[in-house]
Design a protein around this motif. Structure first.
Motif, PDB file in Angstrom:
ATOM      1  N   THR A 163       1.115  -1.440   0.436  1.00  0.00           N
ATOM      2  CA  THR A 163       0.134  -0.162  -0.302  1.00  0.00           C
ATOM      3  C   THR A 163       1.046   1.531   0.003  1.00  0.00           C
ATOM      4  OG1 THR A 163      -0.147  -0.011   3.145  1.00  0.00           O
ATOM      5  CG2 THR A 163      -1.805  -1.215   0.991  1.00  0.00           C
ATOM      6  N   GLU A 164       2.095   1.090   0.000  1.00  0.00           N
ATOM      7  CA  GLU A 164       2.894   1.696   0.819  1.00  0.00           C
ATOM      8  C   GLU A 164       3.745   2.231  -0.521  1.00  0.00           C
ATOM      9  OE1 GLU A 164       6.273   3.268   3.890  1.00  0.00           O
ATOM     10  OE2 GLU A 164       3.908   4.143   4.102  1.00  0.00           O
ATOM     11  N   PHE A 165       4.389   3.055  -1.412  1.00  0.00           N
ATOM     12  CA  PHE A 165       5.943   3.088  -2.809  1.00  0.00           C
ATOM     13  C   PHE A 165       6.599   3.873  -1.969  1.00  0.00           C
ATOM     14  CE2 PHE A 165       1.760  -0.222  -3.863  1.00  0.00           C
ATOM     15  CZ  PHE A 165       2.679  -1.262  -5.244  1.00  0.00           C
ATOM     16  N   ASN A 166       7.669   3.442  -2.165  1.00  0.00           N
ATOM     17  CA  ASN A 166       8.870   4.550  -2.864  1.00  0.00           C
ATOM     18  C   ASN A 166       9.413   4.347  -4.056  1.00  0.00           C
ATOM     19  OD1 ASN A 166      11.286   5.682  -2.576  1.00  0.00           O
ATOM     20  ND2 ASN A 166      12.282   5.086  -1.270  1.00  0.00           N
ATOM     21  N   PHE A 167       8.181   5.522  -4.799  1.00  0.00           N
ATOM     22  CA  PHE A 167       8.021   5.278  -6.795  1.00  0.00           C
ATOM     23  C   PHE A 167       9.267   5.237  -7.002  1.00  0.00           C
ATOM     24  CE2 PHE A 167       6.014   5.069 -10.710  1.00  0.00           C
ATOM     25  CZ  PHE A 167       5.861   3.717 -11.543  1.00  0.00           C
ATOM     26  N   PHE A 168       9.873   6.332  -6.359  1.00  0.00           N
ATOM     27  CA  PHE A 168      10.915   7.132  -7.333  1.00  0.00           C
ATOM     28  C   PHE A 168      12.219   5.957  -7.048  1.00  0.00           C
ATOM     29  CE2 PHE A 168      14.210  11.473  -6.768  1.00  0.00           C
ATOM     30  CZ  PHE A 168      14.443  10.566  -7.717  1.00  0.00           C
ATOM     31  N   ASP A 169      13.173   5.188  -6.245  1.00  0.00           N
ATOM     32  CA  ASP A 169      13.100   3.818  -6.590  1.00  0.00           C
ATOM     33  C   ASP A 169      13.273   3.603  -8.090  1.00  0.00           C
ATOM     34  OD1 ASP A 169      14.725   4.328  -4.275  1.00  0.00           O
ATOM     35  OD2 ASP A 169      14.240   3.068  -3.024  1.00  0.00           O
ATOM     36  N   GLU A 170      11.230   2.744  -8.082  1.00  0.00           N
ATOM     37  CA  GLU A 170      11.856   2.003  -8.830  1.00  0.00           C
ATOM     38  C   GLU A 170      11.905   2.765 -10.328  1.00  0.00           C
ATOM     39  OE1 GLU A 170      11.130  -1.104  -8.479  1.00  0.00           O
ATOM     40  OE2 GLU A 170      11.613  -0.110  -5.756  1.00  0.00           O
ATOM     41  N   LEU A 171      11.757   4.408 -10.616  1.00  0.00           N
ATOM     42  CA  LEU A 171      11.550   4.889 -11.477  1.00  0.00           C
ATOM     43  C   LEU A 171      12.972   4.939 -12.353  1.00  0.00           C
ATOM     44  CD1 LEU A 171       9.278   7.811 -11.270  1.00  0.00           C
ATOM     45  CD2 LEU A 171       9.472   6.455 -12.930  1.00  0.00           C
ATOM     46  N   ASP A 172      14.286   5.303 -11.185  1.00  0.00           N
ATOM     47  CA  ASP A 172      15.086   5.155 -11.067  1.00  0.00           C
ATOM     48  C   ASP A 172      15.991   3.513 -11.524  1.00  0.00           C
ATOM     49  OD1 ASP A 172      16.852   7.278  -9.959  1.00  0.00           O
ATOM     50  OD2 ASP A 172      17.682   6.788  -8.424  1.00  0.00           O
ATOM     51  N   GLU A 469      -2.196  10.129  -2.620  1.00  0.00           N
ATOM     52  CA  GLU A 469      -0.971   9.711  -1.144  1.00  0.00           C
ATOM     53  C   GLU A 469      -1.576   8.850  -0.508  1.00  0.00           C
ATOM     54  OE1 GLU A 469       0.664  14.484  -0.489  1.00  0.00           O
ATOM     55  OE2 GLU A 469      -1.448  13.737   0.674  1.00  0.00           O
ATOM     56  N   VAL A 470      -0.079   8.494   0.717  1.00  0.00           N
ATOM     57  CA  VAL A 470      -0.080   7.371   1.571  1.00  0.00           C
ATOM     58  C   VAL A 470      -1.357   8.368   2.879  1.00  0.00           C
ATOM     59  CG1 VAL A 470       1.024   6.533   2.892  1.00  0.00           C
ATOM     60  CG2 VAL A 470       1.111   5.697   0.840  1.00  0.00           C
ATOM     61  N   PRO A 471      -1.836   8.143   3.206  1.00  0.00           N
ATOM     62  CA  PRO A 471      -2.652   8.362   4.499  1.00  0.00           C
ATOM     63  C   PRO A 471      -1.727   9.119   5.581  1.00  0.00           C
ATOM     64  CG  PRO A 471      -4.724   6.831   3.686  1.00  0.00           C
ATOM     65  CD  PRO A 471      -2.411   5.970   2.949  1.00  0.00           C
ATOM     66  N   GLY A 472      -1.505  10.213   6.051  1.00  0.00           N
ATOM     67  CA  GLY A 472      -0.648  10.357   7.154  1.00  0.00           C
ATOM     68  C   GLY A 472       0.485  10.714   6.626  1.00  0.00           C
ATOM     69  N   LYS A 473       0.849  10.737   5.022  1.00  0.00           N
ATOM     70  CA  LYS A 473       2.704  10.418   4.865  1.00  0.00           C
ATOM     71  C   LYS A 473       2.404  11.763   3.849  1.00  0.00           C
ATOM     72  CE  LYS A 473       5.146   7.068   6.163  1.00  0.00           C
ATOM     73  NZ  LYS A 473       5.169   5.710   6.322  1.00  0.00           N
ATOM     74  N   PRO A 474       1.973  13.089   3.832  1.00  0.00           N
ATOM     75  CA  PRO A 474       1.593  14.052   2.848  1.00  0.00           C
ATOM     76  C   PRO A 474       2.826  13.867   1.946  1.00  0.00           C
ATOM     77  CG  PRO A 474       1.475  15.360   4.506  1.00  0.00           C
ATOM     78  CD  PRO A 474       2.083  13.715   5.416  1.00  0.00           C
ATOM     79  N   VAL A 491       6.865   9.018  -0.632  1.00  0.00           N
ATOM     80  CA  VAL A 491       5.702   7.601  -1.467  1.00  0.00           C
ATOM     81  C   VAL A 491       4.495   8.002  -1.491  1.00  0.00           C
ATOM     82  CG1 VAL A 491       7.273   6.357   0.881  1.00  0.00           C
ATOM     83  CG2 VAL A 491       5.384   7.417   1.963  1.00  0.00           C
ATOM     84  N   CYS A 492       4.163   7.094  -2.360  1.00  0.00           N
ATOM     85  CA  CYS A 492       2.866   7.167  -2.332  1.00  0.00           C
ATOM     86  C   CYS A 492       1.687   5.819  -2.387  1.00  0.00           C
ATOM     87  CB  CYS A 492       2.234   8.292  -3.934  1.00  0.00           C
ATOM     88  SG  CYS A 492       4.073   6.541  -5.098  1.00  0.00           S
ATOM     89  N   SER A 493       0.541   6.253  -2.548  1.00  0.00           N
ATOM     90  CA  SER A 493      -0.397   4.862  -3.209  1.00  0.00           C
ATOM     91  C   SER A 493      -0.565   4.631  -4.424  1.00  0.00           C
ATOM     92  CB  SER A 493      -1.418   4.806  -1.936  1.00  0.00           C
ATOM     93  OG  SER A 493      -2.229   5.768  -2.681  1.00  0.00           O
ATOM     94  N   ILE A 494      -0.511   3.230  -4.543  1.00  0.00           N
ATOM     95  CA  ILE A 494      -0.810   3.327  -6.658  1.00  0.00           C
ATOM     96  C   ILE A 494      -2.036   1.932  -6.345  1.00  0.00           C
ATOM     97  CG2 ILE A 494       0.370   2.235  -8.220  1.00  0.00           C
ATOM     98  CD1 ILE A 494       2.516   2.959  -7.597  1.00  0.00           C
ATOM     99  N   THR A 495      -2.305   2.954  -7.565  1.00  0.00           N
ATOM    100  CA  THR A 495      -3.665   1.621  -7.440  1.00  0.00           C
ATOM    101  C   THR A 495      -4.030   1.330  -9.283  1.00  0.00           C
ATOM    102  OG1 THR A 495      -5.552   3.304  -7.482  1.00  0.00           O
ATOM    103  CG2 THR A 495      -5.319   2.302  -5.812  1.00  0.00           C
ATOM    104  N   ALA A 496      -4.020  -0.122  -9.621  1.00  0.00           N
ATOM    105  CA  ALA A 496      -3.730  -0.530 -10.881  1.00  0.00           C
ATOM    106  C   ALA A 496      -5.687  -0.231 -11.727  1.00  0.00           C
ATOM    107  CB  ALA A 496      -3.987  -1.699 -11.019  1.00  0.00           C
ATOM    108  N   ARG A 497      -5.590   0.447 -12.735  1.00  0.00           N
ATOM    109  CA  ARG A 497      -7.086   1.233 -13.112  1.00  0.00           C
ATOM    110  C   ARG A 497      -7.172   0.031 -14.364  1.00  0.00           C
ATOM    111  NH1 ARG A 497      -6.729   4.811 -16.903  1.00  0.00           N
ATOM    112  NH2 ARG A 497      -8.298   6.475 -16.830  1.00  0.00           N
TER     113      ARG A 497
END
Length: 498
Positions: A163-172, A469-474, A491-497
Motif C-alpha cells: 500500500t506504500e510505494f517508494n516509487f522514485f526507486d523504481e523509476l530510478d 498520497e499515503v494517509p498520514g504521509k503527505p 512515498v505514494c499509494s498506487i492502484t491499478a486502473r
C-alpha cells in the motif's frame, strides 16, 4: 615586518584588480567577496533562488562570481536565441573547470570538452544512438521493455498487498537500466540491485558535488584549498569518488574487451563496443593522436550515465508528484488515455492524439526546473550582448532556470498548469521559451532519448495506475537543490486502473 608589507601590498593589488578592473569590464551583478565570490550566498539559500533574485534586481544580463571566476548569465529568451543559437559558434566553448583535471583529465568527455575532441565524439555518440535505434522503433522497444517491466512489477506488488510505494526507486532503476543497456549492453535486476546501487552512487555524487559551496569555492585553486581545514575533506571525497567511478567503468570496459571481437563486422550492440571497435580501427590504420583515447571513453561514459539516468528519473519523479498534488490533471490525462488507448500499451504512434498528456510532460519539465544553473559555456571570440562588450574566453551561460519561471512567458509560473501548452483547439504546442534541454550547439546530447522516455513512461504509467498520497504521509514537494533539483523523500499509494 617586510614580509607582512609585501603580503599587504600583494593583497592590495589583488583587490584593486578584482574590484576595479575585472568587475568594471563585465555586466553588473551581486557584490562578490575576494577569493570566494558569490558562493557565500548559497550557504543558506539555494543557488537557483539566489540567481532568480539577482536576475530580478540586475536584469536579463548580469555577472555572478563562482570563487574567483566571473560568469555572465543571460536570461531573456530572445537574447538567448540571438546569441547561443544564431551565433552559436561564438558560444560553443566550455569553461575549463579545474576539477575536471581530476574527473576528466585533459578536459575529455561529452559535456565539458570542446573543439575537435568534442565535435568528433558528440558526432560519434549521436551516430551510435541512431545505430542502436534512436528515431526508429528499435529504441522505442528498448524503452518499452523497461516501462512494461516497471508496470508488471508494480501490479505484482499491488496484488501482494503493498500500500506504500517508494516509487522514485523504481523509476530510478528503470531509467538506469535503459542507459545501462545502451552504454554497457545489459539491464539491471530488481531482485539483486547491488550493481545498480553502485552505478547510481556515482551519478548521485557527481550531481551532489555541483551543489556544494566548498566544491565551487575551491574550483579555481583546489591545489591550495586541499590543505585547509573544512576544504581538505571535500578534496578527499573527490579523489575517492574518482577512484570509485574509474574502477567501476574500468571493470565494464575490461569485460567488453574480453568478450568482443574487435575485427568483427557485426553491428555493435552498445556504446562501449562501438567505441572500442572504432578505436581499434583507427589504431590499425595508424591514425595518430585521434580523439578516441581510453581517457575519453571513461569521461564520455561518466557523462552519459550521469546525464542519461539522473535527469530523466528525477523529472519523472516530479511528474508523479505533480499529478498526485493536482488530481484534476491526473483525471484529464486518464480520460484522454481511456479515449485513445484503452488498456493496451501506448506507443509513439499515439503521441499525436495525446495532447493533454504531452502538455503534462512539458509542464512537469518546466515546473521541476531540474538544473539550477546551466553548464557554463565560454566565448570563443569577443561578442556584444545587450550593449555589453564581452571579451573572448569569458565564461557565459544561458540561464534556463530563470526563463522557465519567467512570468513574461509563463504567467503564474509557480503553478502546475498543463493547459498553458494547449492552443485554442486543444492541440499541444511547445513555445520557444520551453527549453529544458537548453538550446544551441551545446544543447543536451540525450534530448531525443529523454523525450522518448518521458512520453512513454508518463503515458503508460498514468494509463495503468492511479497515484495518490499515503494517509498520514503527505508529499511536501520540497526542492532539494544540488547539481540538479530532486524532490525530498516521498512515498505514494498506487492502484491499478485496468
Amino acid at each position: 615586518m617586510g614580509l607582512f608589507l609585501v603580503a599587504l601590498g600583494l593583497l592590495a593589488i589583488y583587490l584593486v584588480h578584482f574590484y576595479f578592473i575585472r568587475r568594471r569590464q563585465l555586466p553588473p551583478g551581486p557584490f562578490p567577496l575576494p577569493f570566494i565570490g558569490n558562493t557565500y550566498s548559497f550557504a543558506h539559500t539555494p543557488i537557483d533562488t539566489c540567481v532568480q533574485k539577482w536576475k530580478d534586481e540586475y536584469g536579463d544580463i548580469m555577472t555572478i562570481w563562482m570563487g574567483h571566476t566571473p560568469i555572465v548569465t543571460v536570461h531573456d529568451s530572445k537574447v538567448i536565441y540571438d546569441t547561443f543559437v544564431k551565433d552559436g559558434d561564438a558560444y560553443a566553448g566550455r569553461a575549463q573547470q579545474r576539477w575536471n583535471e581530476i574527473f576528466r583529465p585533459g578536459h575529455t568527455g561529452l559535456i565539458f570538452s570542446e573543439g575537435p575532441l568534442w565535435r568528433d565524439n558528440r558526432r560519434f555518440a549521436l551516430q551510435v544512438f541512431r545505430n542502436l535505434g534512436l528515431g526508429r522503433n528499435i529504441m522505442q522497444e528498448r524503452v518499452l521493455d523497461d516501462a512494461i517491466a516497471l508496470i508488471d512489477y508494480t501490479k505484482k506488488e499491488i496484488k501482494a498487498g503493498t500500500t506504500e510505494f517508494n516509487f522514485f526507486d523504481e523509476l530510478d532503476i528503470s531509467i538506469g537500466s535503459i542507459i545501462n543497456s545502451i552504454t554497457f549492453g545489459y539491464r539491471f535486476s530488481r531482485d539483486d540491485r547491488t550493481e545498480f546501487i553502485k552505478a547510481k552512487k556515482i551519478a548521485v555524487q557527481q550531481v551532489k558535488f555541483g551543489g556544494s559551496i566548498l566544491y565551487r569555492t575551491m574550483e579555481e585553486h583546489y591545489e591550495y584549498f586541499r590543505y585547509l581545514p573544512f576544504f581538505k575533506g571535500t578534496y578527499k571525497q573527490i579523489v575517492d569518488h574518482k577512484t570509485e567511478f574509474t574502477d567501476f567503468l574500468g571493470g565494464q570496459v575490461a569485460t567488453h574487451r574480453k568478450n568482443i571481437d574487435l575485427e568483427s563486422d557485426e553491428e555493435p550492440t552498445d556504446y562501449v563496443e562501438a567505441y572500442l571497435k572504432h578505436q581499434h580501427k583507427l589504431d590499425k590504420e595508424g591514425v595518430k593522436d585521434h580523439p578516441f583515447s581510453e581517457t575519453q571513453l571513461y569521461s564520455a561514459l561518466l557523462d552519459l550515465w550521469v546525464a542519461g539516468q539522473e535527469t530523466t528519473a528525477t523529472t519523472l519523479a516530479w511528474m508523479v508528484i505533480y499529478i498526485i498534488q493536482n488530481p484534476e490533471v491526473q483525471k484529464k490525462c486518464q480520460a484522454e488515455l481511456d479515449e485513445f488507448i484503452g488498456d493496451r500499451i501506448a506507443t509513439l504512434d499515439d503521441k499525436v492524439n495525446l495532447n493533454y498528456v504531452n502538455a503534462t510532460v512539458a509542464e512537469a519539465q518546466r515546473l521541476c526546473n531540474l538544473v539550477p544553473i546551466n553548464v557554463p559555456h565560454r566565448t570563443l571570440r569577443d561578442v556584444e550582448i545587450m550593449g555589453h562588450k564581452i571579451p573572448k574566453h569569458t565564461v557565459i551561460l544561458n540561464q534556463v532556470s530563470t526563463v522557465l519561471y519567467d512570468e513574461r512567458y509563463f504567467p503564474g509560473a509557480k503553478t502546475f498548469k498543463p493547459e498553458r501548452f494547449l492552443d485554442d483547439k486543444g492541440k499541444f504546442y511547445a513555445p520557444p521559451e520551453l527549453m529544458p534541454f537548453s538550446v544551441g550547439k551545446r544543447a543536451c546530447l540525450g534530448e531525443g532519448l529523454a523525450r522518448l522516455e518521458l512520453f512513454l513512461f508518463t503515458a503508460n504509467l498514468l494509463n495503468q495506475f492511479k497515484f495518490g498520497e499515503v494517509p498520514g504521509k503527505p508529499i511536501t514537494g520540497e526542492r532539494m537543490v544540488a547539481g540538479t533539483t530532486a524532490p525530498a523523500p516521498w512515498v505514494c499509494s498506487i492502484t491499478a486502473r485496468h
